[in-house]
Design a protein around this motif. Structure first.
Motif, PDB file in Angstrom:
ATOM      1  N   ALA A 180      -0.070  99.933   9.998  1.00  0.00           N
ATOM      2  CA  ALA A 180      -0.280 101.283   9.471  1.00  0.00           C
ATOM      3  C   ALA A 180      -0.274 101.293   7.944  1.00  0.00           C
ATOM      4  CB  ALA A 180       0.791 102.231  10.014  1.00  0.00           C
ATOM      5  N   LYS A 186      -3.644 100.129   6.772  1.00  0.00           N
ATOM      6  CA  LYS A 186      -4.691 101.130   6.992  1.00  0.00           C
ATOM      7  C   LYS A 186      -4.629 102.228   5.931  1.00  0.00           C
ATOM      8  CE  LYS A 186      -4.005 101.314  11.634  1.00  0.00           C
ATOM      9  NZ  LYS A 186      -4.127 101.862  12.985  1.00  0.00           N
ATOM     10  N   LYS A 187      -3.416 102.662   5.605  1.00  0.00           N
ATOM     11  CA  LYS A 187      -3.255 103.696   4.585  1.00  0.00           C
ATOM     12  C   LYS A 187      -3.716 103.182   3.229  1.00  0.00           C
ATOM     13  CE  LYS A 187       0.019 106.722   2.373  1.00  0.00           C
ATOM     14  NZ  LYS A 187       1.345 106.839   1.859  1.00  0.00           N
TER      15      LYS A 187
END
Length: 74
Positions: A64, A67-68
């Protein structure tokens, strides 16, 4: 002459690129063990070199924070 407008978008580049890596012996042992577990799970052998791209893709897809940060790069 104008470019035709069609619904299908241009296909992505699917030409693979080659990378050569060196791994420590303990990681090599784990990769070999993973290949054996894969064979037990699916009933077919897979080379470590065939498994690594999917393993990396899965790792990146599940990260995550990556991805951010990737969205922020765009």
């Amino acid at each position: 002459m104008s470019q035709p407008q069609i619904k299908l978008q241009k296909l992505p580049d699917t030409k693979p690129t080659k990378h050569t890596i060196s791994v420590m012996p303990d990681l090599e042992a784990d990769l070999e063990a993973y290949a054996k577990v894969y064979e037990k799970a699916y009933g077919e052998k897979a080379d470590i070199s065939a498994l690594i791209p999917s393993m990396l893709a899965s790792f990146l897809a599940g990260d995550a924070g990556f991805k951010k940060a990737k969205r922020e790069l765009a």
